[in-house]
Design an enzyme around this catalytic site. Structure first.
Site, PDB file in Angstrom:
ATOM      1  N   CYS A   1       0.855  -1.205   0.062  1.00  0.00           N
ATOM      2  CA  CYS A   1       0.021   0.047   0.060  1.00  0.00           C
ATOM      3  C   CYS A   1       0.933   1.324  -0.271  1.00  0.00           C
ATOM      4  O   CYS A   1       0.371   2.209   0.148  1.00  0.00           O
ATOM      5  CB  CYS A   1      -0.902  -0.189   1.194  1.00  0.00           C
ATOM      6  SG  CYS A   1      -1.859  -1.475   0.975  1.00  0.00           S
TER       7      CYS A   1
ATOM      8  N   PHE B   1       1.611  -3.588   4.288  1.00  0.00           N
ATOM      9  CA  PHE B   1       2.079  -4.767   4.558  1.00  0.00           C
ATOM     10  C   PHE B   1       3.681  -5.117   4.341  1.00  0.00           C
ATOM     11  O   PHE B   1       4.072  -4.477   3.396  1.00  0.00           O
ATOM     12  CB  PHE B   1       1.438  -5.979   3.834  1.00  0.00           C
ATOM     13  CG  PHE B   1      -0.069  -6.133   4.350  1.00  0.00           C
ATOM     14  CD1 PHE B   1      -0.739  -5.299   5.376  1.00  0.00           C
ATOM     15  CD2 PHE B   1      -0.815  -7.250   3.870  1.00  0.00           C
ATOM     16  CE1 PHE B   1      -1.798  -5.464   5.700  1.00  0.00           C
ATOM     17  CE2 PHE B   1      -2.362  -7.428   4.543  1.00  0.00           C
ATOM     18  CZ  PHE B   1      -2.860  -6.647   5.237  1.00  0.00           C
TER      19      PHE B   1
ATOM     20  N   HIS C   1      -9.861   2.055   0.499  1.00  0.00           N
ATOM     21  CA  HIS C   1      -8.520   1.871   0.258  1.00  0.00           C
ATOM     22  C   HIS C   1      -8.224   1.245  -1.185  1.00  0.00           C
ATOM     23  O   HIS C   1      -8.286   0.113  -1.316  1.00  0.00           O
ATOM     24  CB  HIS C   1      -8.075   0.803   1.668  1.00  0.00           C
ATOM     25  CG  HIS C   1      -6.540   0.880   1.678  1.00  0.00           C
ATOM     26  ND1 HIS C   1      -5.625   1.642   0.861  1.00  0.00           N
ATOM     27  CD2 HIS C   1      -5.908   0.109   2.592  1.00  0.00           C
ATOM     28  CE1 HIS C   1      -4.298   1.569   1.135  1.00  0.00           C
ATOM     29  NE2 HIS C   1      -4.230   0.323   2.079  1.00  0.00           N
TER      30      HIS C   1
ATOM     31  N   HIS D   1      -3.011   7.980   6.408  1.00  0.00           N
ATOM     32  CA  HIS D   1      -3.154   6.587   5.837  1.00  0.00           C
ATOM     33  C   HIS D   1      -4.424   6.103   6.194  1.00  0.00           C
ATOM     34  O   HIS D   1      -5.300   5.648   5.434  1.00  0.00           O
ATOM     35  CB  HIS D   1      -2.066   5.757   6.320  1.00  0.00           C
ATOM     36  CG  HIS D   1      -2.006   4.250   5.561  1.00  0.00           C
ATOM     37  ND1 HIS D   1      -1.957   4.377   4.208  1.00  0.00           N
ATOM     38  CD2 HIS D   1      -2.198   3.013   6.114  1.00  0.00           C
ATOM     39  CE1 HIS D   1      -2.153   2.792   4.069  1.00  0.00           C
ATOM     40  NE2 HIS D   1      -2.268   2.202   5.057  1.00  0.00           N
TER      41      HIS D   1
ATOM     42  N   GLU E   1      -1.264   5.273  13.784  1.00  0.00           N
ATOM     43  CA  GLU E   1      -0.802   6.445  13.176  1.00  0.00           C
ATOM     44  C   GLU E   1      -1.066   7.652  13.861  1.00  0.00           C
ATOM     45  O   GLU E   1      -0.163   8.631  13.945  1.00  0.00           O
ATOM     46  CB  GLU E   1      -1.640   6.459  11.893  1.00  0.00           C
ATOM     47  CG  GLU E   1      -1.261   7.459  10.855  1.00  0.00           C
ATOM     48  CD  GLU E   1      -1.969   7.549   9.466  1.00  0.00           C
ATOM     49  OE1 GLU E   1      -1.468   8.468   8.592  1.00  0.00           O
ATOM     50  OE2 GLU E   1      -2.917   6.835   9.552  1.00  0.00           O
TER      51      GLU E   1
ATOM     52  N   LYS F   1      -9.705   7.905   2.811  1.00  0.00           N
ATOM     53  CA  LYS F   1     -10.097   6.430   2.710  1.00  0.00           C
ATOM     54  C   LYS F   1     -11.622   6.739   3.083  1.00  0.00           C
ATOM     55  O   LYS F   1     -12.464   5.361   2.676  1.00  0.00           O
ATOM     56  CB  LYS F   1      -9.058   5.527   3.237  1.00  0.00           C
ATOM     57  CG  LYS F   1      -7.770   5.522   2.347  1.00  0.00           C
ATOM     58  CD  LYS F   1      -7.027   4.551   3.091  1.00  0.00           C
ATOM     59  CE  LYS F   1      -6.024   4.346   2.560  1.00  0.00           C
ATOM     60  NZ  LYS F   1      -5.060   5.435   2.782  1.00  0.00           N
TER      61      LYS F   1
END
Length: 412
Positions: A163, A399, A340, A303, A314, A335
């Site tokens: 991502c 990831f 996402h 994010h 975050e 998002k």
């Protein structure tokens, strides 16, 4: 240290909330959700039955040969790149094609095409596999097709870092111009993973929201009722250009890219450390690259995926980096509206961060009704916030513990 500067002179996008930059921007500022029930395949046996999908007719944008030979993630990338190149105003007959590169990333690549041809192989054997299968599915082919389409002969590659793919691609392109490898870079990300295998895989990992009773409310970053992210799809492209080169041709300049930071969590293959140390290091490295103090950042496009662990980590990272200036920050997650976009997320969010500077408005975080414990920043809940934005920061985490932060500034 290079004295070259890098500016943004073109933007392109196709997203769940609009099929152009202008439409997407208008809709995120309005707080419009792009989430709906999946109609691409039968979701009866799936835990999640919805996603943020692109609503478009490919024939309106591409010729039949491009559609027939390419995966949809490549098609999204070509649509966004075409808008971006047109928006940049470059005259392809006057600019040295050897000095224009392409780096458009993806997290997963042509999964839909892979699934399709695996089924054809099972049903009819290897003779059913098209010669266009491999070049129509592999991850670098948005960059490859875009290079071919526009005749760009500079650096050509695709970064795949989950991502963070699009943000890493933008950062690489920024540094390519700084180091003199190119004068312009078409960059960003593209993704189309609303497929049975991807949705089933993320369901198996317990990563997706399962709020099937109210899909538009499912993506709810920082809310106490969040239960996972919503799959999105689309593409975003930016034209980065060396500042003096842009001035010489009288280009429209949106903003300047001034900082890029990377890091690794080195903690877990999918989960962030609780205190968000990796995210904090990426933001710190971006601020250092930009020679900016934390107090100079006005807006963060987070994010903010709507996962229980990620959102809290975050927020903690932001507080650890920005400290006393946190109270003056506006932070939001687009998002909540776009879902996402995985490897394309950083591209559309970079564009939203740039437009926040251009328009002096911070998009909202919709569906944020009850912030959970520890999530106590100004997330611009429900409605956009008019705000003078000189510098914005965009975060992307993936990831594998891979992190990227980008900083944009009003042109001086």
């Amino acid at each position: 240290m290079s004295n070259r500067r890098v500016v943004i002179t073109g933007l392109g996008m196709i997203s769940p909330v609009g099929n152009s930059v202008l439409d997407s921007w208008r809709n995120v500022v309005k707080g419009k959700s792009g989430v709906s029930f999946i109609d691409k395949f039968n979701t009866e046996d799936f835990d999640t039955k919805f996603a943020a999908t692109v609503k478009y007719c490919p024939e309106d944008y591409l010729d039949k040969k491009e559609i027939r030979r390419t995966d949809e993630f490549i098609q999204f990338g070509l649509i966004a790149s075409k808008e971006c190149v047109n928006d940049s105003g470059i005259d392809l007959n006057l600019i040295d094609a050897n000095r224009i590169g392409v780096s458009i990333g993806t997290g997963i690549g042509g999964l839909s095409t892979i699934e399709d041809f695996k089924n054809k192989l099972n049903d009819g054997g290897p003779k059913k596999i098209s010669p266009f299968f491999v070049p129509g599915a592999i991850s670098n082919m948005v960059s490859g097709y875009a290079s071919l389409k526009f005749g760009f002969k500079g650096p050509n590659l695709s970064i795949s870092s989950a991502c963070s793919s699009a943000s890493h691609s933008i950062g690489y392109s920024y540094r390519s111009i700084l180091y003199g490898d190119a004068d312009l870079m078409l960059t960003g990300g593209a993704e189309m993973s609303t497929t049975p295998l991807a949705v089933g895989g993320f369901n198996a990992a317990k990563a997706l929201s399962t709020k099937n009773e109210a899909p538009e409310n499912a993506s709810r970053p920082w809310d106490k009722d969040r239960d996972g992210f919503v799959m999105g799809e689309g593409a975003g492209c930016l034209m980065l250009e060396e500042f003096e080169h842009a001035k010489k041709r009288g280009a429209n300049i949106y903003a300047e890219i001034v900082g890029f930071g990377m890091s690794a969590d080195a903690f877990h293959i999918t989960a962030p450390p609780e205190e968000g140390s990796g995210a904090a290091l990426a933001m710190t490295n971006a601020l250092s690259d930009a020679s900016l103090s934390a107090s100079k950042i006005d807006y963060i496009n987070a994010h903010g995926t709507s996962t229980p662990a990620g959102d809290l980590a975050e927020s903690m990272a932001i507080k650890s980096v920005f400290r006393d200036s946190t109270k003056d920050l506006i932070v939001s997650s687009t998002k909540s509206m776009t879902g996402h976009l995985l490897g394309a997320a950083g591209a559309i969010e970079a564009i939203f961060s740039i437009l926040s500077i251009k328009e002096d408005v911070c998009p909202p975080t919709i569906n944020l009704d009850n912030p959970s414990e520890g999530c106590d920043l100004n997330y611009s809940p429900h409605e956009a916030t008019p705000h003078k934005v000189v510098c914005s920061l965009s975060n992307s985490f993936g990831f594998g513990g891979t992190n990227a932060s980008l900083i944009f500034s009003d042109i001086k």
